[in-house]
Enzyme design. Structure first.
Site, PDB file in Angstrom:
ATOM      1  N   TYR A 153      42.116  52.108  -3.806  1.00  0.00           N
ATOM      2  CA  TYR A 153      42.228  51.139  -2.516  1.00  0.00           C
ATOM      3  C   TYR A 153      41.410  49.673  -3.028  1.00  0.00           C
ATOM      4  O   TYR A 153      41.732  48.679  -2.625  1.00  0.00           O
ATOM      5  CB  TYR A 153      41.544  51.535  -1.209  1.00  0.00           C
ATOM      6  CG  TYR A 153      42.146  51.156   0.033  1.00  0.00           C
ATOM      7  CD1 TYR A 153      43.608  50.975   0.054  1.00  0.00           C
ATOM      8  CD2 TYR A 153      41.453  50.489   0.902  1.00  0.00           C
ATOM      9  CE1 TYR A 153      44.208  50.572   1.268  1.00  0.00           C
ATOM     10  CE2 TYR A 153      41.982  49.679   2.196  1.00  0.00           C
ATOM     11  CZ  TYR A 153      43.221  50.021   2.355  1.00  0.00           C
ATOM     12  OH  TYR A 153      43.969  49.440   3.270  1.00  0.00           O
ATOM     13  N   LYS A 210      39.465  44.802   3.939  1.00  0.00           N
ATOM     14  CA  LYS A 210      39.376  45.599   5.277  1.00  0.00           C
ATOM     15  C   LYS A 210      38.004  45.539   6.111  1.00  0.00           C
ATOM     16  O   LYS A 210      37.921  45.554   7.302  1.00  0.00           O
ATOM     17  CB  LYS A 210      39.921  46.908   5.113  1.00  0.00           C
ATOM     18  CG  LYS A 210      41.549  47.158   4.889  1.00  0.00           C
ATOM     19  CD  LYS A 210      42.427  46.358   5.652  1.00  0.00           C
ATOM     20  CE  LYS A 210      43.831  46.829   5.807  1.00  0.00           C
ATOM     21  NZ  LYS A 210      44.868  45.995   6.479  1.00  0.00           N
TER      22      LYS A 210
HETATM   23  P1  NAD Z   1      54.745  47.157   5.517  1.00  0.00           P
HETATM   24  O1  NAD Z   1      54.771  46.757   4.093  1.00  0.00           O
HETATM   25  O2  NAD Z   1      55.658  47.657   6.285  1.00  0.00           O
HETATM   26  O3  NAD Z   1      53.954  45.767   6.191  1.00  0.00           O
HETATM   27  C1  NAD Z   1      53.089  44.964   5.423  1.00  0.00           C
HETATM   28  C2  NAD Z   1      53.588  43.543   6.095  1.00  0.00           C
HETATM   29  O4  NAD Z   1      52.564  42.683   5.574  1.00  0.00           O
HETATM   30  C3  NAD Z   1      55.057  43.251   5.802  1.00  0.00           C
HETATM   31  O5  NAD Z   1      55.823  43.125   6.714  1.00  0.00           O
HETATM   32  C4  NAD Z   1      55.035  41.797   4.901  1.00  0.00           C
HETATM   33  O6  NAD Z   1      55.963  40.939   5.236  1.00  0.00           O
HETATM   34  C5  NAD Z   1      53.634  41.417   5.528  1.00  0.00           C
HETATM   35  N1  NAD Z   1      53.100  40.272   4.719  1.00  0.00           N
HETATM   36  C6  NAD Z   1      52.547  40.514   3.480  1.00  0.00           C
HETATM   37  N2  NAD Z   1      52.026  39.430   3.080  1.00  0.00           N
HETATM   38  C7  NAD Z   1      52.501  38.440   4.010  1.00  0.00           C
HETATM   39  C8  NAD Z   1      52.267  36.947   3.969  1.00  0.00           C
HETATM   40  N3  NAD Z   1      51.703  36.370   3.028  1.00  0.00           N
HETATM   41  N4  NAD Z   1      52.876  36.411   5.140  1.00  0.00           N
HETATM   42  C9  NAD Z   1      53.407  37.066   6.364  1.00  0.00           C
HETATM   43  N5  NAD Z   1      53.535  38.590   6.019  1.00  0.00           N
HETATM   44  C10 NAD Z   1      52.956  39.061   5.061  1.00  0.00           C
HETATM   45  O7  NAD Z   1      53.290  48.248   5.546  1.00  0.00           O
HETATM   46  P2  NAD Z   1      52.208  48.798   6.698  1.00  0.00           P
HETATM   47  O8  NAD Z   1      51.723  49.833   6.073  1.00  0.00           O
HETATM   48  O9  NAD Z   1      53.069  48.981   7.950  1.00  0.00           O
HETATM   49  O10 NAD Z   1      51.169  47.636   6.570  1.00  0.00           O
HETATM   50  C11 NAD Z   1      50.804  46.859   7.981  1.00  0.00           C
HETATM   51  C12 NAD Z   1      49.327  46.914   8.151  1.00  0.00           C
HETATM   52  O11 NAD Z   1      48.864  48.426   8.084  1.00  0.00           O
HETATM   53  C13 NAD Z   1      48.676  46.468   6.812  1.00  0.00           C
HETATM   54  O12 NAD Z   1      47.640  45.870   7.407  1.00  0.00           O
HETATM   55  C14 NAD Z   1      48.248  47.566   6.161  1.00  0.00           C
HETATM   56  O13 NAD Z   1      46.973  47.447   5.390  1.00  0.00           O
HETATM   57  C15 NAD Z   1      47.802  48.528   7.535  1.00  0.00           C
HETATM   58  N6  NAD Z   1      47.618  49.958   7.294  1.00  0.00           N
HETATM   59  C16 NAD Z   1      48.466  50.673   6.439  1.00  0.00           C
HETATM   60  C17 NAD Z   1      48.428  51.904   6.172  1.00  0.00           C
HETATM   61  C18 NAD Z   1      49.244  52.952   5.521  1.00  0.00           C
HETATM   62  O14 NAD Z   1      49.059  53.995   4.981  1.00  0.00           O
HETATM   63  N7  NAD Z   1      50.524  52.284   5.099  1.00  0.00           N
HETATM   64  C19 NAD Z   1      47.000  52.749   6.463  1.00  0.00           C
HETATM   65  C20 NAD Z   1      46.227  51.845   7.542  1.00  0.00           C
HETATM   66  C21 NAD Z   1      46.568  50.519   7.719  1.00  0.00           C
END
Ligand code: NAD
Length: 264
Positions: A156, A163
């Site tokens: 990570y 984060k």
């Molecule tokens: P995802 O890939 O579906 O979403 C990530 C989003 O970030 C995408 O829509 C992408 O377009 C956007 N993004 C990235 N760079 C960008 C930029 N420069 N401008 C605008 N948008 C941008 O994946 P997700 O897992 O749904 O991620 C959403 C959030 O959840 C993130 O913050 C991620 O760290 C967090 N998260 C994910 C998990 C997991 O296991 N998937 C766990 C905890 C937290």
């Protein structure tokens, strides 16, 4: 009474496809009567977000790359013109170079460190400042985080550092905006099979480990995060601010798994 989110207007940032956490939260809000606007990053994501936004009854679909302040300004100008008032924001945006979501944290480059911090941490503050101006009747903001902020998770790396800073910024924003009746919280989701989630090295191992060793031994689905989002963005969570709320099957409370679990 009536639908929980009736008459509430909010912006959803971070839908890439129908596996995105932002989509899980959006559809829970729409099901409870919220009116939604969506942003998307670039035209290829835009094509995927369009039918999703339409299915949530949304009429506002705006391009926005958080590294480009002009695109953020334009999105919020449109919101101000179309709605005037904003009630909530979902920020589900993060990015780091895939090559650095494996191996050692100590090898992080300056360029990727700064870019990861910019997109995954600063963007929330940048959005919060703009959104707060439109939250003239109070509001609620939610961002997404992961337990790699407080404890070391394999691969990570710099995202864990970002984060940690994001969670700290939730607390500072909660104080700055609290006097305007705006609440700011984070959802700390367990590992989920999204585009971003799958970019982290050994993702399958991490999903499996969480599921095996959490108190609730089931995968974490969009509806589970959606429920938490609905709670934090509605009046159900009035007086809750500055929190990091875990939706991880309880994994974060575990010190050591039971011996039987390792044998299983
Ligand atoms: P995802 O890939 O579906 O979403 C990530 C989003 O970030 C995408 O829509 C992408 O377009 C956007 N993004 C990235 N760079 C960008 C930029 N420069 N401008 C605008 N948008 C941008 O994946 P997700 O897992 O749904 O991620 C959403 C959030 O959840 C993130 O913050 C991620 O760290 C967090 N998260 C994910 C998990 C997991 O296991 N998937 C766990 C905890 C937290």
């Amino acid at each position: 009474t009536g639908p929980l989110m009736k008459g509430r207007r909010g912006l959803i940032m971070g839908v890439a496809n129908d596996h995105s956490i932002a989509w899980g939260i959006a559809r829970a809000l729409a099901a409870h009567g919220a009116e939604l606007a969506f942003t998307y990053q670039g035209e290829s994501f835009g094509r995927r977000v369009k039918p999703l936004a339409a299915s949530a009854g949304s009429k506002l679909l705006l391009p926005c790359d958080v590294t480009d302040p002009a695109s953020l300004d334009a999105a919020f100008e449109t919101l101000e013109k179309e709605w005037g008032v904003l009630d909530f924001v979902v920020h589900a945006i993060a990015h780091s170079d895939k090559n650095e979501l494996k191996g050692r944290y100590v090898d992080t480059t300056r360029e990727n460190f700064l870019r990861t911090m910019d997109i995954s941490c600063f963007s929330f503050t940048d959005v919060a400042r703009r959104a707060a101006k439109l939250m003239t009747r109070g509001g609620s903001m939610v961002t997404l985080t992961y337990g790699g902020s407080t404890r070391v998770m394999p691969n990570y790396n710099v995202m864990g550092v970002a984060k940690a800073a994001l969670e700290a910024s939730v607390r500072y924003l909660a104080v700055d905006l609290g006097r305007h009746g705006i609440r700011v919280n984070a959802i700390s989701a367990g590992p989920m099979r999204t585009l971003a989630g799958s970019a982290v090295g050994d993702a399958r191992f991490v999903f499996k480990w969480n599921k095996t060793h959490a108190p609730i031994k089931e995968s974490i689905e969009l509806d589970h995060v959606g429920g938490a989002g609905l709670y934090l963005l509605s009046d159900l969570s009035a007086r809750v601010s500055g929190e990091v709320h875990h939706v991880d099957g309880g994994y974060n409370i575990i010190g050591l798994p039971r011996a039987e679990e390792l044998k299983a």
